[in-house]
Design an enzyme around this catalytic site. Structure first.
Site, PDB file in Angstrom:
ATOM      1  N   ASP A 193      -1.047   4.594  -2.443  1.00 27.26           N
ATOM      2  CA  ASP A 193      -0.819   5.992  -2.085  1.00 27.26           C
ATOM      3  C   ASP A 193      -1.641   6.391  -0.870  1.00 27.26           C
ATOM      4  OD1 ASP A 193      -0.455   5.591  -5.139  1.00 27.26           O
ATOM      5  OD2 ASP A 193       0.802   7.287  -4.561  1.00 27.26           O
TER       6      ASP A 193
ATOM      7  N   ASN B  88      -4.538   3.459  -5.281  1.00 30.70           N
ATOM      8  CA  ASN B  88      -3.214   3.243  -5.867  1.00 30.70           C
ATOM      9  C   ASN B  88      -3.274   3.724  -7.312  1.00 30.70           C
ATOM     10  OD1 ASN B  88      -0.489   2.295  -5.722  1.00 30.70           O
ATOM     11  ND2 ASN B  88      -1.086   0.461  -6.866  1.00 30.70           N
TER      12      ASN B  88
ATOM     13  N   GLY C  72       5.990   8.414  -5.557  1.00 28.00           N
ATOM     14  CA  GLY C  72       5.874   7.217  -4.726  1.00 28.00           C
ATOM     15  C   GLY C  72       5.530   7.622  -3.308  1.00 28.00           C
ATOM     16  N   ALA C  73       4.646   6.811  -2.689  1.00 29.49           N
ATOM     17  CA  ALA C  73       4.065   7.188  -1.401  1.00 29.49           C
ATOM     18  C   ALA C  73       5.112   7.576  -0.362  1.00 29.49           C
ATOM     19  CB  ALA C  73       3.216   6.023  -0.885  1.00 29.49           C
TER      20      ALA C  73
END
Lengths: 372, 372
Positions: free
Chosen positions: A252, A262, A55-56
């Protein structure tokens, strides 16, 4: 966010030992809840690359803590060797996931903070620790603000529907577990739910790693938000039949021109939303912006991961989590991890500073300090 | 089509006992090859409903054999009771899969043939047997012709690419195993491969039941056609990067106006093809046309299947095929089995009579006898 009633962030320093970083290992979720200790930069790099965490925002926060652990263990007697080791650690961390811009951002922020701390090594280590914690705190705070801004969009639809549940489709996990707390795509959803606005979430399972079916569903379940898991193929059909009021996803890496990288498959949902007049929102903190690149499809590097992630899948079998083979043993598979949704398909971006058009004008209007 | 070197159809009468229909049970594929006996109409209904067999043409052919088995076991002494039982059997069979138009078509064709055979019960049974075999033979022959017509499209791209492999994306399984032989979407691919035209197939895994990853990959593998399995999320990214030259899919029901019902997720691939200028073809025999309905999204009933198919998946674990849980135990799931691709997104239809526009004019041009 609560897990079985206890408040957790996704990453923290161990209570009685600040040389140990603790994370929630996301791989066995939703079947098992496991906390893992990280003590070296290699531990951290492996945790990012092998997706113990993902996850970003959380990738960025974890890289921040990784740089702190690197500082703790770097040579203490020679400033040049210390700095060289930190730069090398930064390269190691950045190489783990090429698409996530937060990685580069967190590493650079640590290098700048460590450089600014002067020549004293213990001051540099203290700066690295403070910076790691600041990155994590900011991430949580920015996500909270994304929720505050995004919930207004849900409220508006709820009013239009006279209080009938607002159906929100999301892809992958841009939830609490993708950040330090709250999440991005989920922050407006949690905010709405907590204010008593009825919402229902369509959760794309998000093959190949099923972050939706495993993690988003688990998060929403823990928080009591009504949701339904669907396979990634279903969203278009739901939109054709008026069963989706809005789409909210994370990212992202989003270019300041509005192109959005993404999780693979996001582009397909954006096409369907566009074809059916469903608003398509991308929620992100400013750490996920790329301020350099202009053309997402041409310029954003797309990570290719191991074919095993496509050919096999993990699931619960009896009391164990096992990996099963889905394809003929000798059929090859390809595993592109992200795609790019062109800005023209994005209704708006939801950031910690507010909501803006997915365009250079829109983004720079909110972030005027980034004008060149 | 060959399986480990032996020629098979997907359905046939047992060699030494024509009261037994044999099928390939597709559920354990690609891990195990199992032949199953069907002797009653309930066996047949269960095999269709629980997807021992699936696919537009094969569902129709199996219903045809189901009506023959129903005739074999119907009361022999009273023509009205015989006919009533056959009508009831037809209703049972049609109720198994609401989206597949071939079911209705095959049942009606059998009822007409049985009625036309006069009052003699043994003549009726003989007619049912002949009709079941004719439906199967026609299905195979129509698929062969679809291959002959469709291969010209692949040849044209191959010439344009100077013989570089033609990259074809397909969704679900409209292959040999969805029909009696050859398949529809795969027929042009097999024809091209057999003529020495280099092709490479992107195989969408096709959640939830993974007909692509399990069955299409297995078929192509048995036939030696180069292919790569991808998750359903990937096609848009490949098309954005010029890695798909054409899409060919099958259909469970196509309206004479050109709207196409096919496996859930087809619509998303059609949107991506349209957005990237990639031609999108639908291959079908005339038995898959619906000559009555005009608006696919509004009028085609979409089957909803059990949530278990989304929450769990079958795969090989050691020597066994087991089912593993993918989601939190208590997260709900929804399972829409098909979607509708509007005619405007379809480049052309490939039928046993040739290639035509996905429009009323195009379809009725090939099937003038259907003009009202």
């Amino acid at each position: 966010m609560n897990v079985h009633g206890t408040h957790y962030r996704t990453i923290w320093l161990k209570n009685d030992d600040d040389a140990v970083v603790q994370i929630i290992d996301q791989r066995p979720l939703p079947h098992k809840f496991v906390v893992e200790d990280l003590t070296t930069v290699s531990d951290v790099a492996r945790a990012i690359k092998d997706m113990h965490i993902r996850g970003a925002g959380l990738v960025g926060a974890t890289a921040g803590y990784g740089m702190y652990l690197a500082a703790l263990h770097a040579p203490k007697n020679a400033p040049e060797a210390f700095t060289a080791q930190l730069i090398a650690a930064g390269e190691t961390l950045k190489a783990t996931r090429p698409t996530a811009v937060n990685l580069e951002w967190a590493v650079q922020r640590q290098l700048d903070a460590i450089a600014a701390a002067g020549d004293d090594i213990s001051a540099k280590i203290a700066a690295a620790k403070t910076t790691a914690q600041t990155i994590a705190d900011e991430d949580a705070e920015f996500c909270r603000r994304i929720g505050e801004h995004g919930v207004t969009l849900i409220e508006e639809i709820s009013r239009r529907k006279n209080g009938a549940p607002v159906n929100i489709l999301t892809h992958c996990n841009a939830g609490w577990l993708a950040f330090v707390d709250y999440g991005t795509a989920t922050a407006p959803i949690y905010a709405a739910h907590d204010r008593g606005i009825p919402v229902h979430v369509w959760v794309d399972e998000t093959r190949p790693r099923n972050q939706g079916a495993r993690i988003t569903a688990w998060e929403l379940n823990q928080h009591g938000v009504p949701h339904t898991v669907i396979v990634d193929n279903v969203g278009g059909h739901l939109m054709q039949h008026g069963m989706v009021d809005m789409v909210i996803v994370g990212t992202d890496r989003t270019l300041y021109t509005g192109d959005v990288a993404n999780k693979i498959g996001t582009y397909l949902k954006a096409l369907a939303a566009h074809d059916n007049g469903v608003p398509f929102y991308v929620a992100l903190p400013s750490s996920s912006f790329d301020w350099m690149k202009r053309d997402g499809v041409k310029e954003i590097p797309i990570e290719q991961r191991d074919a095993t992630e496509v050919k096999t899948i993990n699931g619960q079998y009896g009391d164990d989590v096992v990996s099963v083979l889905l394809t003929p043993e000798d059929s090859p598979a390809a595993n592109f991890a992200f795609d790019v949704t062109p800005a023209r398909l994005v209704t708006a971006l939801i950031t910690e500073r507010g909501i803006c058009d997915a365009s250079e004008d829109g983004v720079l209007g909110l972030y005027p300090e980034k004008r060149k």
